[in-house]
Enzyme design. Structure first.
Site, PDB file in Angstrom:
ATOM      1  N   GLY A   1      27.420  13.218 -25.977  1.00 22.16           N
ATOM      2  CA  GLY A   1      26.864  13.838 -24.774  1.00 22.16           C
ATOM      3  C   GLY A   1      27.354  13.138 -23.526  1.00 22.16           C
ATOM      4  N   ALA A   2      27.627  11.846 -23.676  1.00 26.96           N
ATOM      5  CA  ALA A   2      28.078  11.077 -22.518  1.00 26.96           C
ATOM      6  C   ALA A   2      29.411  11.619 -21.987  1.00 26.96           C
ATOM      7  CB  ALA A   2      28.187   9.610 -22.883  1.00 26.96           C
TER       8      ALA A   2
ATOM      9  N   GLY B   1       0.838  -1.196   0.000  1.00 29.24           N
ATOM     10  CA  GLY B   1       0.000   0.000   0.000  1.00 29.24           C
ATOM     11  C   GLY B   1       0.871   1.244   0.000  1.00 29.24           C
ATOM     12  N   GLY B   2       0.285   2.325   0.462  1.00 29.51           N
ATOM     13  CA  GLY B   2       1.033   3.590   0.497  1.00 29.51           C
ATOM     14  C   GLY B   2       2.263   3.517   1.375  1.00 29.51           C
TER      15      GLY B   2
HETATM   16  C1  HXC Z   1      -4.653  -4.609  11.314  1.00 31.81           C
HETATM   17  C2  HXC Z   1      -3.527  -6.454  10.628  1.00 31.81           C
HETATM   18  C3  HXC Z   1      -3.221  -5.842   9.410  1.00 31.81           C
HETATM   19  C4  HXC Z   1      -3.699  -4.522   9.194  1.00 31.81           C
HETATM   20  C5  HXC Z   1      -2.334  -7.785   9.396  1.00 31.81           C
HETATM   21  N1  HXC Z   1      -2.973  -7.664  10.568  1.00 31.81           N
HETATM   22  N2  HXC Z   1      -2.481  -6.678   8.662  1.00 31.81           N
HETATM   23  N3  HXC Z   1      -4.241  -5.843  11.576  1.00 31.81           N
HETATM   24  N4  HXC Z   1      -4.386  -3.935  10.168  1.00 31.81           N
HETATM   25  N5  HXC Z   1      -3.399  -3.862   8.069  1.00 31.81           N
HETATM   26  C6  HXC Z   1      -3.036  -8.641  11.646  1.00 31.81           C
HETATM   27  C7  HXC Z   1      -3.849  -9.857  11.306  1.00 31.81           C
HETATM   28  O1  HXC Z   1      -5.207  -9.635  11.633  1.00 31.81           O
HETATM   29  C8  HXC Z   1      -3.230 -10.900  12.208  1.00 31.81           C
HETATM   30  O2  HXC Z   1      -3.703 -10.725  13.514  1.00 31.81           O
HETATM   31  C9  HXC Z   1      -1.769 -10.510  12.214  1.00 31.81           C
HETATM   32  O3  HXC Z   1      -1.729  -9.142  11.828  1.00 31.81           O
HETATM   33  C10 HXC Z   1      -0.940 -11.298  11.234  1.00 31.81           C
HETATM   34  O4  HXC Z   1      -1.601 -11.291   9.993  1.00 31.81           O
HETATM   35  P1  HXC Z   1      -1.815 -12.633   9.142  1.00 31.81           P
HETATM   36  O5  HXC Z   1      -2.754 -12.293   8.053  1.00 31.81           O
HETATM   37  O6  HXC Z   1      -2.178 -13.758  10.050  1.00 31.81           O
HETATM   38  O7  HXC Z   1      -0.338 -12.881   8.609  1.00 31.81           O
HETATM   39  P2  HXC Z   1       0.116 -13.430   7.205  1.00 31.81           P
HETATM   40  O8  HXC Z   1      -0.669 -14.623   6.824  1.00 31.81           O
HETATM   41  O9  HXC Z   1       1.604 -13.552   7.314  1.00 31.81           O
HETATM   42  O10 HXC Z   1      -0.230 -12.277   6.161  1.00 31.81           O
HETATM   43  C11 HXC Z   1       0.400 -10.996   6.253  1.00 31.81           C
HETATM   44  C12 HXC Z   1      -0.287 -10.002   5.304  1.00 31.81           C
HETATM   45  C13 HXC Z   1      -1.822  -9.976   5.602  1.00 31.81           C
HETATM   46  C14 HXC Z   1      -0.060 -10.417   3.872  1.00 31.81           C
HETATM   47  C15 HXC Z   1       0.363  -8.640   5.543  1.00 31.81           C
HETATM   48  O11 HXC Z   1      -2.001  -9.821   7.005  1.00 31.81           O
HETATM   49  C16 HXC Z   1      -2.508  -8.873   4.916  1.00 31.81           C
HETATM   50  O12 HXC Z   1      -2.813  -8.960   3.716  1.00 31.81           O
HETATM   51  N6  HXC Z   1      -2.838  -7.816   5.658  1.00 31.81           N
HETATM   52  C17 HXC Z   1      -3.548  -6.688   5.118  1.00 31.81           C
HETATM   53  C18 HXC Z   1      -2.622  -5.889   4.244  1.00 31.81           C
HETATM   54  C19 HXC Z   1      -3.277  -4.652   3.738  1.00 31.81           C
HETATM   55  O13 HXC Z   1      -4.108  -4.693   2.804  1.00 31.81           O
HETATM   56  N7  HXC Z   1      -2.989  -3.537   4.402  1.00 31.81           N
HETATM   57  C20 HXC Z   1      -3.526  -2.274   4.030  1.00 31.81           C
HETATM   58  C21 HXC Z   1      -2.659  -1.782   2.887  1.00 31.81           C
HETATM   59  S1  HXC Z   1      -3.184  -0.235   2.347  1.00 31.81           S
HETATM   60  P3  HXC Z   1      -3.728 -11.908  14.584  1.00 31.81           P
HETATM   61  O14 HXC Z   1      -4.423 -11.335  15.749  1.00 31.81           O
HETATM   62  O15 HXC Z   1      -4.433 -13.042  13.936  1.00 31.81           O
HETATM   63  O16 HXC Z   1      -2.287 -12.222  14.876  1.00 31.81           O
HETATM   64  C22 HXC Z   1      -2.237   0.739   3.251  1.00 31.81           C
HETATM   65  C23 HXC Z   1      -2.515   2.155   2.993  1.00 31.81           C
HETATM   66  C24 HXC Z   1      -1.398   2.997   3.486  1.00 31.81           C
HETATM   67  O17 HXC Z   1      -1.416   0.365   3.975  1.00 31.81           O
HETATM   68  C25 HXC Z   1      -1.594   4.364   2.897  1.00 31.81           C
HETATM   69  C26 HXC Z   1      -0.522   5.290   3.323  1.00 31.81           C
HETATM   70  C27 HXC Z   1      -0.662   6.561   2.593  1.00 31.81           C
END
Ligand code: HXC
Length: 516
Positions: A406-407, A171-172
């Site tokens: 140019g290089a 993501g961001g």
């Molecule tokens: C809250 C989160 C989380 C999130 C993971 N967890 N991502 N909690 N917010 N973004 C938590 C899970 O619920 C889980 O909790 C623990 O972290 C581990 O995650 P798992 O899924 O069990 O781990 P894994 O299988 O290794 O997968 C990792 C992962 C997946 C690929 C990162 O968790 C995932 O896809 N997360 C979401 C990613 C995402 O879309 N993020 C937003 C991106 S957009 P428990 O309690 O079970 O341990 C963004 C915008 C930013 O970031 C903008 C900035 C400008």
């Protein structure tokens, strides 16, 4: 409660903080080939040097039942310590707590150490291992990212910023590392992308794996987002230690010196024969670099990206320098879009942090063709001109063989404020190579020639005698001296010593407008 009980209570609270998201999650972290956030800090910093801040900070989110779940520290460990005795500020995402996801509180911890680093003047090292924005916090989390991006930008060029990617970075969130100076990734366990494979499938109907979309190899070889590809986490942490050894603490200090026993006037005899007889035969410029620098030690940056140009750090008589060298072994050392961007960014880093630039030149020109033109070689090549022209640090250039078109101008020439410009006797400095040149300037003669092969040879030979040498440029003062290859180390060291107190300024401006 007695003071003893209070101290015991503090110790218990600390222990809880040190246990992260609990045994099960720590085991999962280890089983996936990763160290925990705390283990990474311990391995990176000098033993016992880490001082932690905000161990007991907790998030303030009350949505989706979050008010019932708190972990001291809230998923990021922050503080400072030393690497080889020099202070660095550090934050390390704890994936075992809410997947290392970023809350407003988490961001405030990161911003706090960034502000301190800028005030004190020391590098910031960020260890990224995070699921991105904490979904339960909504816009507060996005605000937290924004706060970090702002500091990344404000402190760019003030203190060095280094990003280790040691897990997900999506993501961001990817934009914070992208703004920093160096990004390191680990094979198989780290990845970076703006949107993951599932969203890619929905939007573009492409099937792509996580690794192929944004894994370590892709970002080191194709996108150039990452500067270092590391086989494992230990290698990554060691690479950071090596890297910080070459760079100063901030933009008003000089890089650290590393005394050496390598003699200043060591003769590099190997270089006398390194240029092949035939002009189009390649050689490996890394051999030249390793021959002339202190103890043969060179830390290549972007080693796997745009291999036709080599950039990295080394030392001359203990003094840290940035080296930019065309690599005849790849694409004949031609400058293309990726090479321009790679070298321009490196030159700008060196200039921002008072690191002299040594340029080793053997370049046939810019890469021609529709792919390059349509993708903007003009604006990307201009970046390299901009970076060299703008740089006020000492600049020493050695033309080893080709310096065409140019290089020639771009690669640290006198015309872009090169301070000391040397050439080997094998240098060829001209608008273009003999083959191309004679076809243009003798087109009419060749059209009417009855002995075209013989005439071509003669014209080429005349051109070579006239232009394919360093003496024309030397006569005009564009080259300060023609040096024997074996003396290259000595001459560069002398030039760097002479330039040590160089002062040069840019005209007053808010900032320039580098072609982006
Ligand atoms: C809250 C989160 C989380 C999130 C993971 N967890 N991502 N909690 N917010 N973004 C938590 C899970 O619920 C889980 O909790 C623990 O972290 C581990 O995650 P798992 O899924 O069990 O781990 P894994 O299988 O290794 O997968 C990792 C992962 C997946 C690929 C990162 O968790 C995932 O896809 N997360 C979401 C990613 C995402 O879309 N993020 C937003 C991106 S957009 P428990 O309690 O079970 O341990 C963004 C915008 C930013 O970031 C903008 C900035 C400008």
């Amino acid at each position: 409660m007695s003071i003893e009980e209070k101290i015991l209570n503090l110790k218990k609270l600390r222990e809880k903080a040190y246990s992260g998201g609990g045994e099960k999650r720590v085991r999962k972290q280890h089983n996936s080939g990763k160290y925990t956030a705390r283990e990474r800090i311990t391995k990176l910093l000098d033993e016992g040097s880490f001082e932690e801040f905000d161990t007991f900070v907790e998030h303030k989110c009350t949505s989706f039942g979050m008010e019932k779940t708190h972990y001291p520290g809230d998923g990021v460990i922050t503080g400072y310590g030393t690497i080889n005795g020099r202070i660095v500020y550090i934050f390390s995402h704890d994936f075992t707590i809410f997947g290392g996801s970023l809350s407003k509180t988490f961001a405030a911890k990161v911003v706090k150490i960034m502000d301190l680093a800028a005030k004190i003047g020391a590098p910031v090292i960020g260890i990224n291992d995070s699921g991105g924005a904490r979904i339960q916090e909504g816009v507060d989390s996005l605000a937290g990212y924004g706060d970090i991006f702002l500091k990344n930008v404000l402190y760019s060029g003030v203190v060095p910023q280094i990003s280790a990617i040691m897990g997900p970075c999506a993501g961001g969130a990817v934009y914070s590392p992208a703004i920093t100076d160096f990004t390191l990734m680990v094979k198989d366990t780290s990845y970076m992308f703006v949107t993951g494979p599932k969203v890619v499938k929905t939007v573009t109907n492409e099937d792509v794996s996580t690794e192929d979309l944004g894994g370590c190899e892709i970002h080191n070889t194709k996108s150039g987002v990452s500067h270092f590809s590391c086989d494992n986490e230990d290698e990554l942490l060691e690479t950071i230690k090596e890297l910080v050894g070459y760079i100063p603490q901030n933009n008003i200090e000089l890089p650290p010196e590393k005394p050496t026993d390598d003699p200043v006037n060591r003769q590099c005899f190997k270089l006398n024969n390194i240029i092949p007889d035939k002009p189009n035969k390649p050689y490996d410029v890394i051999e030249v670099i390793e021959e002339i620098v202190d103890d043969g030690q060179f830390l290549a940056i972007h080693k796997l990206f745009a291999s036709n140009i080599v950039v990295g750090f080394a030392r001359f008589n203990g003094q840290s320098v940035g080296i930019v060298a065309n690599q005849p072994k790849h694409l004949a050392g031609v400058i293309d879009i990726n090479a321009s961007m790679k070298a321009a960014r490196f030159v700008r880093f060196c200039d921002a942090f008072n690191i002299p630039i040594v340029t080793l030149e053997d370049v046939p020109g810019f890469l021609p063709g529709t792919r390059q033109e349509h993708n903007g070689i003009i604006k990307h090549g201009a970046k390299l001109i901009f970076a060299y022209a703008e740089a006020t640090v000492p600049k020493v250039t050695v033309i080893m063989r080709k310096a065409y078109g140019g290089a020639y101008d771009v690669m640290g020439s006198k015309h872009l404020r090169g301070d000391m410009n040397y050439a080997w006797p094998s240098a060829e400095i001209a608008v273009m190579g003999p083959e191309g040149a004679v076809e243009i300037i003798f087109r009419k003669e060749l059209l009417h020639s009855e002995h075209i092969e013989d005439d071509l040879k003669k014209y080429e030979s005349d051109y070579k005698n006239k232009f394919a040498n360093p003496y024309v440029a030397a006569k005009k003062g564009y080259i300060d001296d023609i040096i024997e290859p074996q003396n290259t180390r000595y001459r560069i060291i002398k030039a760097l010593e002479m330039l040590r107190n160089k002062k040069e300024n840019l005209p007053f401006k808010k900032h320039g407008n580098i072609p982006l």
